[in-house]
Design a protein around this motif. Sequence first.
Motif, PDB file in Angstrom:
ATOM      1  N   GLY A   1      19.104 -51.184 -25.499  1.00 41.47           N
ATOM      2  CA  GLY A   1      18.480 -52.414 -25.032  1.00 41.47           C
ATOM      3  C   GLY A   1      17.008 -52.321 -24.679  1.00 41.47           C
ATOM      4  N   HIS A   2      16.415 -51.142 -24.783  1.00 40.03           N
ATOM      5  CA  HIS A   2      14.993 -50.964 -24.502  1.00 40.03           C
ATOM      6  C   HIS A   2      14.517 -49.698 -25.211  1.00 40.03           C
ATOM      7  N   VAL A   3      13.210 -49.583 -25.333  1.00 40.25           N
ATOM      8  CA  VAL A   3      12.631 -48.402 -25.966  1.00 40.25           C
ATOM      9  C   VAL A   3      12.265 -47.404 -24.870  1.00 40.25           C
ATOM     10  N   ILE A   4      12.585 -46.152 -25.121  1.00 37.48           N
ATOM     11  CA  ILE A   4      12.256 -45.075 -24.176  1.00 37.48           C
ATOM     12  C   ILE A   4      10.856 -44.559 -24.490  1.00 37.48           C
ATOM     13  N   ASP A   5       9.983 -44.612 -23.506  1.00 36.30           N
ATOM     14  CA  ASP A   5       8.618 -44.092 -23.621  1.00 36.30           C
ATOM     15  C   ASP A   5       8.429 -42.975 -22.618  1.00 36.30           C
ATOM     16  N   PHE A   6       7.548 -42.026 -22.928  1.00 36.90           N
ATOM     17  CA  PHE A   6       7.387 -40.904 -21.999  1.00 36.90           C
ATOM     18  C   PHE A   6       6.052 -40.183 -22.091  1.00 36.90           C
ATOM     19  N   LEU A   7       5.246 -40.465 -23.089  1.00 34.85           N
ATOM     20  CA  LEU A   7       3.949 -39.808 -23.226  1.00 34.85           C
ATOM     21  C   LEU A   7       2.907 -40.648 -22.489  1.00 34.85           C
ATOM     22  N   ASP A   8       2.355 -40.097 -21.439  1.00 37.77           N
ATOM     23  CA  ASP A   8       1.487 -40.846 -20.518  1.00 37.77           C
ATOM     24  C   ASP A   8       0.104 -40.193 -20.456  1.00 37.77           C
ATOM     25  N   PHE A   9      -0.855 -40.774 -21.166  1.00 36.84           N
ATOM     26  CA  PHE A   9      -2.234 -40.276 -21.148  1.00 36.84           C
ATOM     27  C   PHE A   9      -3.055 -41.144 -20.212  1.00 36.84           C
ATOM     28  N   PHE A  10      -4.010 -40.511 -19.523  1.00 37.76           N
ATOM     29  CA  PHE A  10      -4.798 -41.242 -18.538  1.00 37.76           C
ATOM     30  C   PHE A  10      -6.155 -40.592 -18.320  1.00 37.76           C
ATOM     31  N   TYR A  11      -7.044 -41.376 -17.707  1.00 37.62           N
ATOM     32  CA  TYR A  11      -8.332 -40.879 -17.239  1.00 37.62           C
ATOM     33  C   TYR A  11      -8.531 -41.439 -15.833  1.00 37.62           C
ATOM     34  N   GLN A  12      -8.625 -40.568 -14.864  1.00 36.84           N
ATOM     35  CA  GLN A  12      -8.699 -40.935 -13.452  1.00 36.84           C
ATOM     36  C   GLN A  12      -7.522 -41.849 -13.129  1.00 36.84           C
ATOM     37  N   SER A  13      -7.759 -43.109 -12.806  1.00 38.36           N
ATOM     38  CA  SER A  13      -6.639 -44.006 -12.489  1.00 38.36           C
ATOM     39  C   SER A  13      -6.311 -44.951 -13.653  1.00 38.36           C
ATOM     40  N   TYR A  14      -6.955 -44.767 -14.785  1.00 38.57           N
ATOM     41  CA  TYR A  14      -6.741 -45.633 -15.948  1.00 38.57           C
ATOM     42  C   TYR A  14      -5.718 -44.998 -16.887  1.00 38.57           C
ATOM     43  N   HIS A  15      -4.581 -45.649 -17.034  1.00 39.52           N
ATOM     44  CA  HIS A  15      -3.502 -45.128 -17.871  1.00 39.52           C
ATOM     45  C   HIS A  15      -3.372 -45.936 -19.151  1.00 39.52           C
ATOM     46  N   TRP A  16      -3.249 -45.231 -20.274  1.00 39.85           N
ATOM     47  CA  TRP A  16      -2.853 -45.869 -21.518  1.00 39.85           C
ATOM     48  C   TRP A  16      -1.359 -46.143 -21.371  1.00 39.85           C
ATOM     49  N   PRO A  17      -0.842 -47.245 -21.899  1.00 42.65           N
ATOM     50  CA  PRO A  17       0.607 -47.469 -21.788  1.00 42.65           C
ATOM     51  C   PRO A  17       1.391 -46.290 -22.369  1.00 42.65           C
ATOM     52  N   ALA A  18       2.459 -45.918 -21.706  1.00 41.29           N
ATOM     53  CA  ALA A  18       3.286 -44.808 -22.175  1.00 41.29           C
ATOM     54  C   ALA A  18       3.825 -45.129 -23.575  1.00 41.29           C
ATOM     55  N   PHE A  19       3.996 -44.089 -24.369  1.00 39.19           N
ATOM     56  CA  PHE A  19       4.502 -44.267 -25.723  1.00 39.19           C
ATOM     57  C   PHE A  19       5.409 -43.103 -26.084  1.00 39.19           C
ATOM     58  N   ASN A  20       5.836 -43.026 -27.343  1.00 43.59           N
ATOM     59  CA  ASN A  20       6.805 -42.016 -27.769  1.00 43.59           C
ATOM     60  C   ASN A  20       6.473 -41.499 -29.163  1.00 43.59           C
ATOM     61  N   VAL A  21       7.309 -40.635 -29.703  1.00 37.58           N
ATOM     62  CA  VAL A  21       7.081 -40.043 -31.025  1.00 37.58           C
ATOM     63  C   VAL A  21       7.100 -41.118 -32.112  1.00 37.58           C
ATOM     64  N   ALA A  22       7.995 -42.083 -32.012  1.00 37.19           N
ATOM     65  CA  ALA A  22       8.057 -43.165 -32.999  1.00 37.19           C
ATOM     66  C   ALA A  22       6.737 -43.938 -33.027  1.00 37.19           C
ATOM     67  N   ASP A  23       6.193 -44.221 -31.851  1.00 33.74           N
ATOM     68  CA  ASP A  23       4.912 -44.937 -31.777  1.00 33.74           C
ATOM     69  C   ASP A  23       3.791 -44.124 -32.415  1.00 33.74           C
ATOM     70  N   MET A  24       3.808 -42.808 -32.205  1.00 33.57           N
ATOM     71  CA  MET A  24       2.791 -41.950 -32.827  1.00 33.57           C
ATOM     72  C   MET A  24       2.917 -41.993 -34.347  1.00 33.57           C
ATOM     73  N   ALA A  25       4.135 -41.957 -34.868  1.00 34.32           N
ATOM     74  CA  ALA A  25       4.346 -41.991 -36.316  1.00 34.32           C
ATOM     75  C   ALA A  25       3.867 -43.320 -36.898  1.00 34.32           C
ATOM     76  N   ILE A  26       4.171 -44.418 -36.218  1.00 35.74           N
ATOM     77  CA  ILE A  26       3.723 -45.730 -36.689  1.00 35.74           C
ATOM     78  C   ILE A  26       2.197 -45.785 -36.711  1.00 35.74           C
ATOM     79  N   THR A  27       1.562 -45.330 -35.646  1.00 36.89           N
ATOM     80  CA  THR A  27       0.107 -45.356 -35.567  1.00 36.89           C
ATOM     81  C   THR A  27      -0.520 -44.491 -36.652  1.00 36.89           C
ATOM     82  N   LEU A  28      -0.033 -43.283 -36.815  1.00 40.97           N
ATOM     83  CA  LEU A  28      -0.561 -42.393 -37.848  1.00 40.97           C
ATOM     84  C   LEU A  28      -0.340 -42.992 -39.237  1.00 40.97           C
TER      85      LEU A  28
END
Length: 155
Positions: free
Chosen positions: A110-137
């Motif tokens: 019922g939802h997508v599992i995300d877990f990769l959390d990149f950030f700079y100071q207090s600014y976070h990119w939304p968490a993502f996963n391996v599937a998201d990386m494959a789609i982006t690439l």
Amino acid sequence: MYRWLWLSLGVVLLDQLSKQLVESSLMVYETIPVLPFFNLTLAYNEGAAFSFLSDQGGWQRWFFALVAAVVVVVLVVWLARLRDERVLAVSLSLVIGGAVGNLLDRLFIGHVIDFLDFFYQSYHWPAFNVADMAITLGVVLMFVDALFGPGREAD
């Protein structure tokens, strides 16, 4: 060019295994610092990219699942019609694998599992996963192929 679907299968397997490993190791929103700019953080996304429509009461689960299924079918047909276009075949296979990985999450939990959390100071990119990386690439490779691939005239 169905032979490239092995890459899609590899993406799906890596995506699902990584999600299961993280979900079995962390509580929701629990964070494990890895690098000064990267954490593992378990998060659930009921919407689309950047949690778009995540607060809509549940209908979006089936809408995004249907969209993903249609996209996968269209991309598999496109892939089947390719001849010697390797970069495009790889890019389509990556997008197919990523779409299937996230589709499985939507259908079965019922939802997508995300877990990769990149950030700079207090600014976070939304968490993502391996599937998201494959789609982006895959999408990036499509653009590279469209701009610089064989058959494109140099200006």
